[in-house]
Motif scaffolding. Sequence first.
Motif, short mmCIF file in Angstrom:
data_model
loop_
_atom_site.label_atom_id
_atom_site.label_comp_id
_atom_site.label_asym_id
_atom_site.label_seq_id
_atom_site.Cartn_x
_atom_site.Cartn_y
_atom_site.Cartn_z
N VAL A 155 2.59 6.96 2.62
CA VAL A 155 1.67 7.63 1.71
C VAL A 155 0.36 6.87 1.74
CG1 VAL A 155 2.70 6.41 -0.28
CG2 VAL A 155 1.20 8.38 -0.65
N VAL A 156 -0.74 7.62 1.85
CA VAL A 156 -2.09 7.04 1.88
C VAL A 156 -2.84 7.50 0.65
CG1 VAL A 156 -4.29 6.94 3.12
CG2 VAL A 156 -2.13 6.96 4.40
N TYR A 157 -3.35 6.55 -0.11
CA TYR A 157 -4.17 6.84 -1.29
C TYR A 157 -5.63 6.55 -0.98
CZ TYR A 157 0.26 6.85 -3.82
OH TYR A 157 1.53 7.14 -4.24
N ASP A 158 -6.48 7.52 -1.24
CA ASP A 158 -7.91 7.36 -0.98
C ASP A 158 -8.63 6.84 -2.23
OD1 ASP A 158 -10.23 7.40 0.49
OD2 ASP A 158 -10.46 9.57 0.49
N ASN A 159 -9.81 6.26 -2.01
CA ASN A 159 -10.69 5.79 -3.09
C ASN A 159 -10.14 4.61 -3.87
OD1 ASN A 159 -10.96 9.20 -3.45
ND2 ASN A 159 -12.74 8.03 -2.79
N THR A 160 -9.34 3.76 -3.24
CA THR A 160 -8.71 2.67 -3.98
C THR A 160 -9.61 1.44 -4.13
OG1 THR A 160 -7.58 1.98 -1.95
CG2 THR A 160 -6.34 3.36 -3.49
N LEU A 161 -10.84 1.53 -3.66
CA LEU A 161 -11.83 0.48 -3.95
C LEU A 161 -12.97 1.03 -4.81
CD1 LEU A 161 -11.85 -1.45 -0.55
CD2 LEU A 161 -10.63 -2.01 -2.67
N PRO B 101 -10.64 -1.39 3.99
CA PRO B 101 -11.97 -1.04 3.49
C PRO B 101 -12.70 -0.03 4.36
CG PRO B 101 -12.07 -3.16 4.58
CD PRO B 101 -10.62 -2.74 4.61
N LEU B 102 -12.08 1.12 4.57
CA LEU B 102 -12.71 2.23 5.28
C LEU B 102 -13.06 3.30 4.26
CD1 LEU B 102 -10.42 2.59 8.43
CD2 LEU B 102 -12.74 1.68 8.37
N GLY B 103 -14.18 3.99 4.46
CA GLY B 103 -14.59 4.98 3.48
C GLY B 103 -14.76 4.32 2.13
N ASP B 104 -14.05 4.83 1.13
CA ASP B 104 -14.10 4.26 -0.22
C ASP B 104 -12.84 3.46 -0.51
OD1 ASP B 104 -15.21 3.82 -2.74
OD2 ASP B 104 -14.22 5.57 -3.60
N GLY B 105 -12.18 3.01 0.54
CA GLY B 105 -10.96 2.24 0.41
C GLY B 105 -9.73 3.11 0.55
N LEU B 106 -8.84 2.75 1.48
CA LEU B 106 -7.56 3.42 1.68
C LEU B 106 -6.46 2.42 1.41
CD1 LEU B 106 -7.91 5.25 5.14
CD2 LEU B 106 -8.16 6.28 2.88
N THR B 107 -5.46 2.81 0.64
CA THR B 107 -4.27 1.99 0.52
C THR B 107 -3.11 2.72 1.18
OG1 THR B 107 -5.00 0.87 -1.48
CG2 THR B 107 -2.65 0.83 -1.02
N ILE B 108 -2.52 2.06 2.16
CA ILE B 108 -1.43 2.63 2.95
C ILE B 108 -0.13 2.02 2.45
CG2 ILE B 108 -0.49 2.88 5.27
CD1 ILE B 108 -3.46 2.24 6.23
N CYS B 109 0.81 2.86 2.08
CA CYS B 109 2.11 2.40 1.58
C CYS B 109 3.23 2.92 2.49
CB CYS B 109 2.37 2.91 0.16
SG CYS B 109 1.13 2.46 -1.05
N ARG B 110 4.13 2.05 2.82
CA ARG B 110 5.34 2.46 3.55
C ARG B 110 6.53 2.36 2.60
NH1 ARG B 110 9.46 -0.27 6.56
NH2 ARG B 110 8.44 -2.26 6.13
N ARG B 111 7.27 3.44 2.48
CA ARG B 111 8.45 3.40 1.61
C ARG B 111 9.55 2.59 2.23
NH1 ARG B 111 13.12 7.73 0.29
NH2 ARG B 111 14.25 6.31 -1.04
N LEU B 112 10.08 1.64 1.48
CA LEU B 112 11.13 0.76 1.96
C LEU B 112 12.52 1.33 1.69
CD1 LEU B 112 9.61 -2.63 0.77
CD2 LEU B 112 9.41 -1.54 3.03
#
Length: 233
Positions: A174-180, A222-233
Amino acid sequence: MEPKFATNKGLLETHELYKYIVENNVYPREPKPLKELRALTTTHPWAVMGTAPEAGQLIEILLKVIGAKKTIEIGVFTGYSLLLTALAIPEDGKIVAIDVDREAYEIGLPVIQKAGVEHKINFIESEGLPALDKLLEDPENHGSFDYVFVDADKGNYINYHELILKLLKVNGIVVYDNTLWFGTVAKPEDSVPEGYRRGRTAIVEFNKALATDPRVSISTVPLGDGLTICRRL
């Protein structure tokens, strides 16, 4: 000639460095339909909401690496990231695309249709949480999605996260945008313009929650407005 993507420098130190990256690395590899949709989006009064093309380049690689086929997008706007995903997944891949604003989606729809990928998209005109709840009503959807992209109301990111983890398969992304949040997450709250404070507060709390969530591994880019990439464990 490349359409001008505002005068944004993303989170980089200078506009010149941003320009160097997109002109030498991103734009030469950007598919023609995405260029066309990006140009259309620049005419929208809320064009800043569009997915940054340099962020899109990374997302495409993620989609290909994990072999994503069954995906969700929460927050579509004019459809840049949606089209990007539709182009990257297999011919029989599917995207559940959720947004309250069909009018914005229809700005990019002719480009999506011309690219021949509309059949991969199930657009649902709805707020995000009810649509995710509806997906969860079907037991077959539990733990079945490969990839989710979230660029919606920031105050609900933590609520989306809880539902998404029920839908994602193990090792799904799951990728969340705008995290910065325009860089304001690193600034004292009283120095942040009033119009950005509510979003900043939501994102700061969300980032704290992700940092201690044992169900995922994470990386903030730190691309765009910040992306946080999560991998489900």
